[in-house]
Design an enzyme around this catalytic site. Structure first.
Site, PDB file in Angstrom:
ATOM      1  CB  CYS A  14     -30.347  -0.571   9.519  1.00 32.81           C
ATOM      2  SG  CYS A  14     -30.117  -0.084   7.799  1.00 32.81           S
ATOM      3  CG  HIS A  65     -27.129   0.886  11.495  1.00 32.14           C
ATOM      4  ND1 HIS A  65     -26.664  -0.084  10.646  1.00 32.14           N
ATOM      5  CD2 HIS A  65     -27.764   1.807  10.720  1.00 32.14           C
ATOM      6  CE1 HIS A  65     -27.021   0.223   9.411  1.00 32.14           C
ATOM      7  NE2 HIS A  65     -27.683   1.360   9.431  1.00 32.14           N
ATOM      8  CG  ASN A  80     -26.091   1.613   6.162  1.00 30.43           C
ATOM      9  OD1 ASN A  80     -26.277   0.474   6.585  1.00 30.43           O
ATOM     10  ND2 ASN A  80     -26.999   2.560   6.269  1.00 30.43           N
TER      11      ASN A  80
HETATM   12  O1  UT7 Z   1     -29.239   2.803   7.593  1.00 31.92           O
HETATM   13  C1  UT7 Z   1     -30.533   3.153   7.907  1.00 31.92           C
HETATM   14  C2  UT7 Z   1     -30.653   4.520   8.300  1.00 31.92           C
HETATM   15  N1  UT7 Z   1     -30.042   5.446   7.357  1.00 31.92           N
HETATM   16  C3  UT7 Z   1     -29.397   6.463   7.868  1.00 31.92           C
HETATM   17  O2  UT7 Z   1     -29.212   6.548   9.054  1.00 31.92           O
HETATM   18  C4  UT7 Z   1     -28.971   7.576   6.936  1.00 31.92           C
HETATM   19  C5  UT7 Z   1     -29.226   8.911   7.615  1.00 31.92           C
HETATM   20  N2  UT7 Z   1     -29.024  10.073   6.758  1.00 31.92           N
HETATM   21  C6  UT7 Z   1     -27.800  10.491   6.407  1.00 31.92           C
HETATM   22  O3  UT7 Z   1     -26.801   9.878   6.720  1.00 31.92           O
HETATM   23  C7  UT7 Z   1     -27.688  11.792   5.651  1.00 31.92           C
HETATM   24  O4  UT7 Z   1     -28.918  12.451   5.692  1.00 31.92           O
HETATM   25  C8  UT7 Z   1     -27.262  11.602   4.190  1.00 31.92           C
HETATM   26  C9  UT7 Z   1     -25.806  11.200   4.113  1.00 31.92           C
HETATM   27  C10 UT7 Z   1     -28.138  10.582   3.505  1.00 31.92           C
HETATM   28  C11 UT7 Z   1     -27.393  12.934   3.435  1.00 31.92           C
HETATM   29  O5  UT7 Z   1     -26.597  13.918   4.075  1.00 31.92           O
HETATM   30  P1  UT7 Z   1     -27.221  15.325   4.482  1.00 31.92           P
HETATM   31  O6  UT7 Z   1     -26.134  16.113   5.008  1.00 31.92           O
HETATM   32  O7  UT7 Z   1     -28.410  15.064   5.354  1.00 31.92           O
HETATM   33  O8  UT7 Z   1     -27.648  15.886   3.105  1.00 31.92           O
HETATM   34  P2  UT7 Z   1     -29.110  16.305   2.570  1.00 31.92           P
HETATM   35  O9  UT7 Z   1     -29.928  15.086   2.270  1.00 31.92           O
HETATM   36  O10 UT7 Z   1     -29.711  17.342   3.454  1.00 31.92           O
HETATM   37  O11 UT7 Z   1     -28.714  16.993   1.218  1.00 31.92           O
HETATM   38  C12 UT7 Z   1     -27.882  18.174   1.187  1.00 31.92           C
HETATM   39  C13 UT7 Z   1     -27.459  18.390  -0.256  1.00 31.92           C
HETATM   40  C14 UT7 Z   1     -28.608  18.271  -1.246  1.00 31.92           C
HETATM   41  O12 UT7 Z   1     -28.419  19.210  -2.267  1.00 31.92           O
HETATM   42  P3  UT7 Z   1     -29.210  20.624  -2.257  1.00 31.92           P
HETATM   43  O13 UT7 Z   1     -30.665  20.227  -2.309  1.00 31.92           O
HETATM   44  O14 UT7 Z   1     -28.834  21.279  -0.979  1.00 31.92           O
HETATM   45  O15 UT7 Z   1     -28.720  21.291  -3.491  1.00 31.92           O
HETATM   46  C15 UT7 Z   1     -28.436  16.884  -1.811  1.00 31.92           C
HETATM   47  O16 UT7 Z   1     -28.981  16.766  -3.121  1.00 31.92           O
HETATM   48  O17 UT7 Z   1     -26.508  17.384  -0.623  1.00 31.92           O
HETATM   49  C16 UT7 Z   1     -26.934  16.783  -1.846  1.00 31.92           C
HETATM   50  N3  UT7 Z   1     -26.448  15.420  -1.903  1.00 31.92           N
HETATM   51  C17 UT7 Z   1     -25.256  15.115  -2.437  1.00 31.92           C
HETATM   52  N4  UT7 Z   1     -24.299  15.872  -2.991  1.00 31.92           N
HETATM   53  C18 UT7 Z   1     -23.204  15.253  -3.451  1.00 31.92           C
HETATM   54  C19 UT7 Z   1     -27.033  14.272  -1.454  1.00 31.92           C
HETATM   55  N5  UT7 Z   1     -26.241  13.208  -1.691  1.00 31.92           N
HETATM   56  C20 UT7 Z   1     -25.133  13.707  -2.317  1.00 31.92           C
HETATM   57  C21 UT7 Z   1     -23.965  13.129  -2.819  1.00 31.92           C
HETATM   58  N6  UT7 Z   1     -23.030  13.940  -3.370  1.00 31.92           N
HETATM   59  N7  UT7 Z   1     -23.718  11.799  -2.748  1.00 31.92           N
END
Ligand code: UT7
Length: 349
Positions: free
Chosen positions: A113, A255, A285
Protein backbone atom coordinates in the site's frame (compact mmCIF):
# COMPACT_ATOMS: atom_id res chain seq x y z
CA UNK A 1 20.30 28.70 -9.63
CA UNK A 2 16.92 27.08 -9.00
CA UNK A 3 17.18 23.42 -8.09
CA UNK A 4 15.84 20.87 -10.56
CA UNK A 5 12.80 18.93 -9.38
CA UNK A 6 10.19 16.47 -10.60
CA UNK A 7 6.90 18.28 -11.15
CA UNK A 8 3.40 16.76 -11.15
CA UNK A 9 2.03 17.31 -14.65
CA UNK A 10 -0.85 14.85 -15.10
CA UNK A 11 -3.26 12.73 -13.05
CA UNK A 12 -5.73 9.97 -13.92
CA UNK A 13 -7.51 7.00 -12.40
CA UNK A 14 -9.54 3.97 -13.30
CA UNK A 15 -11.73 1.54 -11.40
CA UNK A 16 -13.16 -1.62 -12.90
CA UNK A 17 -16.92 -1.65 -13.57
CA UNK A 18 -18.01 -4.41 -11.21
CA UNK A 19 -19.27 -2.99 -7.94
CA UNK A 20 -19.55 -5.08 -4.77
CA UNK A 21 -21.60 -3.43 -2.04
CA UNK A 22 -21.55 -4.24 1.67
CA UNK A 23 -24.96 -5.84 1.15
CA UNK A 24 -23.47 -8.13 -1.50
CA UNK A 25 -20.83 -9.25 1.01
CA UNK A 26 -23.43 -9.67 3.76
CA UNK A 27 -25.35 -12.03 1.46
CA UNK A 28 -22.30 -14.29 1.17
CA UNK A 29 -20.42 -13.96 4.45
CA UNK A 30 -21.05 -13.59 8.16
CA UNK A 31 -20.95 -9.79 8.11
CA UNK A 32 -23.26 -6.80 7.93
CA UNK A 33 -23.33 -3.43 6.21
CA UNK A 34 -23.49 -1.90 9.69
CA UNK A 35 -20.27 -3.65 10.84
CA UNK A 36 -18.30 -2.79 7.72
CA UNK A 37 -19.47 0.82 7.57
CA UNK A 38 -18.95 1.55 11.25
CA UNK A 39 -15.58 -0.27 11.59
CA UNK A 40 -14.03 0.85 8.29
CA UNK A 41 -16.10 3.58 6.60
CA UNK A 42 -16.24 1.49 3.41
CA UNK A 43 -19.61 1.06 1.67
CA UNK A 44 -18.60 -0.50 -1.66
CA UNK A 45 -15.58 -1.54 -3.67
CA UNK A 46 -14.96 -2.47 -7.33
CA UNK A 47 -13.38 -5.68 -8.58
CA UNK A 48 -11.99 -6.95 -11.85
CA UNK A 49 -13.86 -9.79 -13.53
CA UNK A 50 -12.32 -12.96 -14.91
CA UNK A 51 -9.82 -12.21 -17.67
CA UNK A 52 -9.06 -8.68 -16.46
CA UNK A 53 -5.64 -8.23 -14.89
CA UNK A 54 -3.58 -5.51 -13.26
CA UNK A 55 -2.02 -4.44 -16.57
CA UNK A 56 -5.49 -3.82 -18.04
CA UNK A 57 -6.48 -1.32 -15.37
CA UNK A 58 -2.97 0.17 -15.22
CA UNK A 59 -3.18 0.96 -18.93
CA UNK A 60 -6.53 2.73 -18.44
CA UNK A 61 -5.21 4.88 -15.59
CA UNK A 62 -1.96 5.56 -17.45
CA UNK A 63 -3.82 6.73 -20.54
CA UNK A 64 -5.87 9.16 -18.47
CA UNK A 65 -2.78 10.57 -16.76
CA UNK A 66 -1.08 11.07 -20.14
CA UNK A 67 -4.24 12.84 -21.41
CA UNK A 68 -4.30 15.02 -18.31
CA UNK A 69 -0.67 16.01 -18.94
CA UNK A 70 -1.36 16.52 -22.65
CA UNK A 71 1.54 14.27 -23.66
CA UNK A 72 1.83 11.06 -25.67
CA UNK A 73 5.40 10.16 -24.67
CA UNK A 74 7.36 9.87 -21.42
CA UNK A 75 10.92 8.78 -20.64
CA UNK A 76 10.17 6.22 -17.92
CA UNK A 77 7.35 4.02 -16.61
CA UNK A 78 7.26 2.89 -12.99
CA UNK A 79 4.40 0.66 -11.89
CA UNK A 80 3.70 0.16 -8.20
CA UNK A 81 1.93 -3.15 -7.72
CA UNK A 82 1.91 -6.20 -5.47
CA UNK A 83 -0.43 -8.08 -7.79
CA UNK A 84 1.56 -8.12 -11.04
CA UNK A 85 0.15 -10.02 -14.01
CA UNK A 86 2.88 -12.65 -13.50
CA UNK A 87 5.63 -13.25 -10.90
CA UNK A 88 8.03 -12.82 -13.86
CA UNK A 89 8.50 -10.59 -15.82
CA UNK A 90 7.46 -7.23 -14.39
CA UNK A 91 4.16 -5.80 -15.61
CA UNK A 92 5.40 -2.26 -16.38
CA UNK A 93 7.07 -3.06 -19.74
CA UNK A 94 3.81 -4.51 -21.07
CA UNK A 95 1.88 -1.49 -19.81
CA UNK A 96 4.39 0.85 -21.50
CA UNK A 97 4.09 -1.03 -24.79
CA UNK A 98 0.31 -1.07 -24.70
CA UNK A 99 0.32 2.68 -24.10
CA UNK A 100 2.46 3.11 -27.21
CA UNK A 101 5.37 4.52 -25.22
CA UNK A 102 8.04 2.71 -27.22
CA UNK A 103 11.17 1.27 -25.68
CA UNK A 104 11.26 3.35 -22.51
CA UNK A 105 12.74 1.95 -19.31
CA UNK A 106 9.91 0.30 -17.37
CA UNK A 107 9.87 -1.66 -14.13
CA UNK A 108 7.69 -2.55 -11.14
CA UNK A 109 8.04 -1.41 -7.55
CA UNK A 110 6.55 -3.62 -4.83
CA UNK A 111 5.80 -1.88 -1.54
CA UNK A 112 2.15 -2.94 -1.14
CA UNK A 113 0.00 0.00 0.00
CA UNK A 114 3.04 2.33 0.15
CA UNK A 115 3.91 1.35 -3.42
CA UNK A 116 2.73 4.56 -5.01
CA UNK A 117 4.84 6.76 -2.71
CA UNK A 118 7.89 4.52 -3.26
CA UNK A 119 7.36 4.55 -7.04
CA UNK A 120 6.94 8.31 -7.01
CA UNK A 121 10.20 8.69 -5.07
CA UNK A 122 12.02 6.35 -7.48
CA UNK A 123 10.76 8.19 -10.57
CA UNK A 124 11.31 11.63 -9.02
CA UNK A 125 14.90 10.68 -8.20
CA UNK A 126 15.49 9.63 -11.82
CA UNK A 127 13.96 12.84 -13.11
CA UNK A 128 15.88 15.00 -10.60
CA UNK A 129 19.17 13.45 -11.66
CA UNK A 130 18.46 13.63 -15.39
CA UNK A 131 18.27 9.86 -15.94
CA UNK A 132 14.78 10.51 -17.32
CA UNK A 133 13.20 13.76 -18.44
CA UNK A 134 9.67 12.65 -17.59
CA UNK A 135 7.89 9.66 -16.08
CA UNK A 136 4.57 7.90 -15.87
CA UNK A 137 4.05 6.55 -12.36
CA UNK A 138 1.16 4.13 -11.92
CA UNK A 139 -0.21 2.46 -8.81
CA UNK A 140 -2.40 -0.51 -9.74
CA UNK A 141 -3.58 -3.54 -7.79
CA UNK A 142 -6.17 -6.28 -8.11
CA UNK A 143 -6.25 -7.63 -4.58
CA UNK A 144 -9.62 -9.27 -5.30
CA UNK A 145 -7.56 -11.90 -7.13
CA UNK A 146 -5.63 -12.91 -3.98
CA UNK A 147 -8.35 -12.69 -1.31
CA UNK A 148 -9.75 -15.75 0.38
CA UNK A 149 -13.42 -15.71 -0.66
CA UNK A 150 -14.30 -16.86 2.89
CA UNK A 151 -12.37 -14.09 4.66
CA UNK A 152 -14.89 -11.48 5.77
CA UNK A 153 -12.23 -9.08 7.03
CA UNK A 154 -10.06 -8.71 3.92
CA UNK A 155 -13.01 -8.90 1.53
CA UNK A 156 -14.69 -6.05 3.41
CA UNK A 157 -11.69 -3.80 2.97
CA UNK A 158 -9.94 -4.36 -0.33
CA UNK A 159 -11.03 -3.28 -3.80
CA UNK A 160 -9.29 -3.08 -7.18
CA UNK A 161 -8.18 0.08 -8.97
CA UNK A 162 -5.43 2.01 -10.70
CA UNK A 163 -4.21 5.58 -10.44
CA UNK A 164 -1.41 7.35 -12.27
CA UNK A 165 0.54 10.58 -12.49
CA UNK A 166 2.92 12.09 -15.02
CA UNK A 167 6.08 13.76 -13.74
CA UNK A 168 8.14 16.19 -15.81
CA UNK A 169 11.46 17.86 -15.13
CA UNK A 170 11.06 21.34 -13.72
CA UNK A 171 12.20 23.54 -10.89
CA UNK A 172 11.71 23.34 -7.18
CA UNK A 173 9.99 26.71 -6.99
CA UNK A 174 7.22 25.64 -9.40
CA UNK A 175 3.75 24.69 -8.29
CA UNK A 176 3.53 20.88 -8.50
CA UNK A 177 7.21 20.27 -7.63
CA UNK A 178 7.71 17.27 -5.33
CA UNK A 179 9.39 18.96 -2.38
CA UNK A 180 10.79 16.00 -0.47
CA UNK A 181 10.21 12.45 0.68
CA UNK A 182 10.31 10.46 3.88
CA UNK A 183 10.42 6.66 3.42
CA UNK A 184 10.88 3.72 5.77
CA UNK A 185 10.30 0.04 6.44
CA UNK A 186 10.30 -2.58 9.20
CA UNK A 187 10.76 -6.11 7.90
CA UNK A 188 10.49 -7.63 11.38
CA UNK A 189 6.73 -7.19 10.97
CA UNK A 190 6.52 -8.73 7.49
CA UNK A 191 4.07 -11.38 8.65
CA UNK A 192 1.34 -8.86 9.56
CA UNK A 193 0.29 -8.53 5.91
CA UNK A 194 1.42 -11.42 3.74
CA UNK A 195 0.60 -13.90 1.03
CA UNK A 196 2.95 -16.69 2.20
CA UNK A 197 3.02 -18.92 -0.91
CA UNK A 198 3.85 -18.42 -4.57
CA UNK A 199 7.33 -16.98 -4.08
CA UNK A 200 10.77 -18.57 -3.80
CA UNK A 201 10.29 -19.58 -0.16
CA UNK A 202 7.02 -21.49 -0.52
CA UNK A 203 6.84 -22.27 -4.21
CA UNK A 204 3.73 -22.41 -6.32
CA UNK A 205 5.07 -25.56 -8.00
CA UNK A 206 4.75 -27.38 -4.68
CA UNK A 207 1.40 -28.13 -3.13
CA UNK A 208 1.00 -25.81 -0.20
CA UNK A 209 0.22 -27.49 3.10
CA UNK A 210 -2.69 -25.12 3.38
CA UNK A 211 -4.37 -23.54 0.37
CA UNK A 212 -4.96 -20.41 2.44
CA UNK A 213 -1.22 -19.72 2.04
CA UNK A 214 -2.06 -18.60 -1.49
CA UNK A 215 -4.39 -15.94 -0.12
CA UNK A 216 -3.62 -12.64 1.54
CA UNK A 217 -3.55 -12.78 5.29
CA UNK A 218 -3.73 -9.64 7.42
CA UNK A 219 -3.64 -9.23 11.20
CA UNK A 220 -5.98 -6.27 11.30
CA UNK A 221 -5.62 -4.95 14.81
CA UNK A 222 -1.79 -4.62 15.00
CA UNK A 223 -1.76 -3.33 11.41
CA UNK A 224 -4.25 -0.65 12.45
CA UNK A 225 -2.03 0.42 15.37
CA UNK A 226 1.14 0.56 13.26
CA UNK A 227 -0.70 2.40 10.46
CA UNK A 228 -1.67 5.24 12.79
CA UNK A 229 1.78 5.51 14.35
CA UNK A 230 3.84 5.18 11.17
CA UNK A 231 1.67 7.44 9.01
CA UNK A 232 1.66 10.14 11.70
CA UNK A 233 5.43 9.88 12.23
CA UNK A 234 6.37 9.90 8.54
CA UNK A 235 4.02 12.83 7.85
CA UNK A 236 5.43 14.89 10.70
CA UNK A 237 9.05 14.13 9.69
CA UNK A 238 8.30 15.07 6.09
CA UNK A 239 6.49 18.28 7.05
CA UNK A 240 9.44 19.25 9.20
CA UNK A 241 11.93 18.41 6.42
CA UNK A 242 10.19 20.62 3.86
CA UNK A 243 9.47 23.39 6.33
CA UNK A 244 5.69 23.10 6.61
CA UNK A 245 4.17 23.48 10.07
CA UNK A 246 1.82 20.45 10.20
CA UNK A 247 -1.32 22.51 10.93
CA UNK A 248 -0.68 24.44 7.70
CA UNK A 249 -1.16 21.36 5.53
CA UNK A 250 -4.27 22.08 3.45
CA UNK A 251 -5.03 18.50 2.42
CA UNK A 252 -3.84 15.18 3.81
CA UNK A 253 -4.19 12.49 1.14
CA UNK A 254 -3.30 9.35 3.04
CA UNK A 255 -3.63 5.69 2.16
CA UNK A 256 -7.33 4.80 2.22
CA UNK A 257 -7.51 1.75 4.50
CA UNK A 258 -9.92 2.69 7.25
CA UNK A 259 -11.70 5.95 8.08
CA UNK A 260 -10.77 5.50 11.73
CA UNK A 261 -7.08 5.41 10.76
CA UNK A 262 -7.44 8.58 8.70
CA UNK A 263 -9.19 10.38 11.55
CA UNK A 264 -6.53 9.30 14.04
CA UNK A 265 -3.65 10.41 11.78
CA UNK A 266 -5.40 13.72 11.12
CA UNK A 267 -5.71 14.16 14.89
CA UNK A 268 -1.98 13.50 15.42
CA UNK A 269 -1.19 16.18 12.82
CA UNK A 270 -3.67 18.64 14.31
CA UNK A 271 -5.77 18.75 11.15
CA UNK A 272 -9.55 19.29 11.13
CA UNK A 273 -11.69 16.67 9.37
CA UNK A 274 -12.35 18.85 6.32
CA UNK A 275 -8.64 18.72 5.40
CA UNK A 276 -8.52 14.93 5.31
CA UNK A 277 -9.36 13.51 1.90
CA UNK A 278 -11.41 10.30 2.04
CA UNK A 279 -12.93 8.34 -0.83
CA UNK A 280 -12.65 4.87 0.69
CA UNK A 281 -16.41 4.83 1.26
CA UNK A 282 -16.81 4.50 -2.51
CA UNK A 283 -13.75 2.49 -3.63
CA UNK A 284 -12.43 0.66 -0.56
CA UNK A 285 -8.73 0.05 0.01
CA UNK A 286 -7.21 -0.10 -3.48
CA UNK A 287 -3.63 -0.73 -2.22
CA UNK A 288 -1.07 0.98 -4.51
CA UNK A 289 -3.85 2.86 -6.31
CA UNK A 290 -5.40 4.38 -3.23
CA UNK A 291 -3.49 7.69 -3.06
CA UNK A 292 -3.80 8.66 -6.75
CA UNK A 293 -7.46 7.57 -6.79
CA UNK A 294 -8.12 9.77 -3.75
CA UNK A 295 -6.38 12.63 -5.58
CA UNK A 296 -8.54 12.13 -8.68
CA UNK A 297 -11.72 12.14 -6.60
CA UNK A 298 -10.66 15.15 -4.54
CA UNK A 299 -9.79 17.20 -7.63
CA UNK A 300 -13.05 16.14 -9.29
CA UNK A 301 -15.16 17.19 -6.31
CA UNK A 302 -13.33 20.51 -5.95
CA UNK A 303 -12.10 19.48 -2.50
CA UNK A 304 -8.51 19.78 -3.70
CA UNK A 305 -7.54 22.81 -5.77
CA UNK A 306 -4.44 24.44 -7.20
CA UNK A 307 -2.28 26.04 -4.55
CA UNK A 308 -3.21 23.65 -1.75
CA UNK A 309 -0.32 22.33 0.30
CA UNK A 310 -0.87 18.60 -0.06
CA UNK A 311 0.81 15.87 1.93
CA UNK A 312 0.57 12.35 0.47
CA UNK A 313 1.18 9.58 2.95
CA UNK A 314 1.27 5.80 2.56
CA UNK A 315 1.49 2.75 4.81
CA UNK A 316 1.33 -0.94 4.09
CA UNK A 317 2.77 -4.42 4.04
CA UNK A 318 6.46 -4.86 4.55
CA UNK A 319 5.86 -2.98 6.77
CA UNK A 320 6.50 0.12 4.69
CA UNK A 321 5.56 3.76 4.96
CA UNK A 322 6.33 7.06 3.28
CA UNK A 323 5.25 10.63 2.62
CA UNK A 324 5.77 13.36 0.05
CA UNK A 325 4.67 16.99 -0.08
CA UNK A 326 3.77 19.34 -2.93
CA UNK A 327 1.87 22.50 -3.65
CA UNK A 328 -0.89 21.21 -5.91
CA UNK A 329 -0.85 22.39 -9.54
CA UNK A 330 -3.72 23.12 -11.90
CA UNK A 331 -4.54 19.83 -13.68
CA UNK A 332 -7.40 18.72 -15.91
CA UNK A 333 -8.67 15.42 -14.48
CA UNK A 334 -11.34 13.06 -15.83
CA UNK A 335 -13.72 11.79 -13.12
CA UNK A 336 -13.45 8.15 -12.09
CA UNK A 337 -15.64 6.07 -14.35
CA UNK A 338 -18.52 3.99 -13.15
CA UNK A 339 -18.99 4.97 -9.55
CA UNK A 340 -22.65 4.26 -10.23
CA UNK A 341 -22.29 1.42 -12.71
CA UNK A 342 -23.70 -2.07 -12.76
CA UNK A 343 -23.59 -4.13 -9.64
CA UNK A 344 -21.76 -7.42 -9.73
CA UNK A 345 -24.17 -10.10 -8.76
CA UNK A 346 -22.06 -12.14 -6.38
CA UNK A 347 -24.90 -13.39 -4.25
CA UNK A 348 -24.89 -17.07 -3.41
CA UNK A 349 -28.05 -18.97 -2.53
O1 UT7 B 1 -3.89 -1.37 3.58
C1 UT7 B 1 -2.81 -1.82 4.30
C2 UT7 B 1 -2.98 -1.69 5.71
N1 UT7 B 1 -4.23 -2.25 6.19
C3 UT7 B 1 -4.86 -1.58 7.12
O2 UT7 B 1 -4.48 -0.49 7.46
C4 UT7 B 1 -6.02 -2.25 7.82
C5 UT7 B 1 -5.94 -1.94 9.31
N2 UT7 B 1 -6.90 -2.67 10.13
C6 UT7 B 1 -8.20 -2.36 10.14
O3 UT7 B 1 -8.66 -1.51 9.41
C7 UT7 B 1 -9.08 -3.07 11.14
O4 UT7 B 1 -8.28 -3.75 12.06
C8 UT7 B 1 -10.06 -4.06 10.49
C9 UT7 B 1 -11.15 -3.31 9.75
C10 UT7 B 1 -9.32 -5.00 9.56
C11 UT7 B 1 -10.75 -4.90 11.57
O5 UT7 B 1 -11.43 -4.03 12.47
P1 UT7 B 1 -11.20 -4.16 14.04
O6 UT7 B 1 -12.10 -3.22 14.66
O7 UT7 B 1 -9.73 -4.02 14.30
O8 UT7 B 1 -11.69 -5.60 14.31
P2 UT7 B 1 -10.89 -6.86 14.91
O9 UT7 B 1 -9.96 -7.43 13.88
O10 UT7 B 1 -10.33 -6.54 16.25
O11 UT7 B 1 -12.08 -7.86 15.11
C12 UT7 B 1 -13.17 -7.57 16.02
C13 UT7 B 1 -14.27 -8.58 15.75
C14 UT7 B 1 -13.76 -10.01 15.65
O12 UT7 B 1 -14.71 -10.86 16.23
P3 UT7 B 1 -14.53 -11.41 17.74
O13 UT7 B 1 -13.24 -12.19 17.70
O14 UT7 B 1 -14.45 -10.20 18.59
O15 UT7 B 1 -15.74 -12.26 17.93
C15 UT7 B 1 -13.70 -10.26 14.17
O16 UT7 B 1 -13.83 -11.64 13.85
O17 UT7 B 1 -14.88 -8.29 14.49
C16 UT7 B 1 -14.91 -9.49 13.71
N3 UT7 B 1 -14.87 -9.14 12.30
C17 UT7 B 1 -16.00 -8.93 11.60
N4 UT7 B 1 -17.29 -8.97 11.94
C18 UT7 B 1 -18.20 -8.72 10.98
C19 UT7 B 1 -13.80 -8.96 11.48
N5 UT7 B 1 -14.20 -8.64 10.24
C20 UT7 B 1 -15.57 -8.63 10.28
C21 UT7 B 1 -16.56 -8.38 9.33
N6 UT7 B 1 -17.86 -8.43 9.73
N7 UT7 B 1 -16.29 -8.06 8.05
Amino acid sequence: MTRRAAVLAGLGGWIPPMRVTNEDLAAQLDTTDEWITSRTGIRQRFVVGPGVSTSDIAVEAGRRALDSAGVSAVGLVVLATSTPDHPCPATAPEVASRLGLGEVPAFDVAAVCTGFVYALATAAGMVDTGIATSALVIGADTFSTILDPRDRTTRAIFGDGAGAVVLRAGERGERGALLGFDLGSDGTLADLITMPAGGSEQRSSELAADESDFYLSMRGRPVFRHAVTRMSETSLRLADRIGWPAPEIDRLVAHQANIRILTAVGGELGLPADRIVANLDRVGNTVAASIPLALVDAVGSGELTAGHRVLLCGFGGGLTWGAVGLEFPELPVQPLPGLATRVLSTRTK
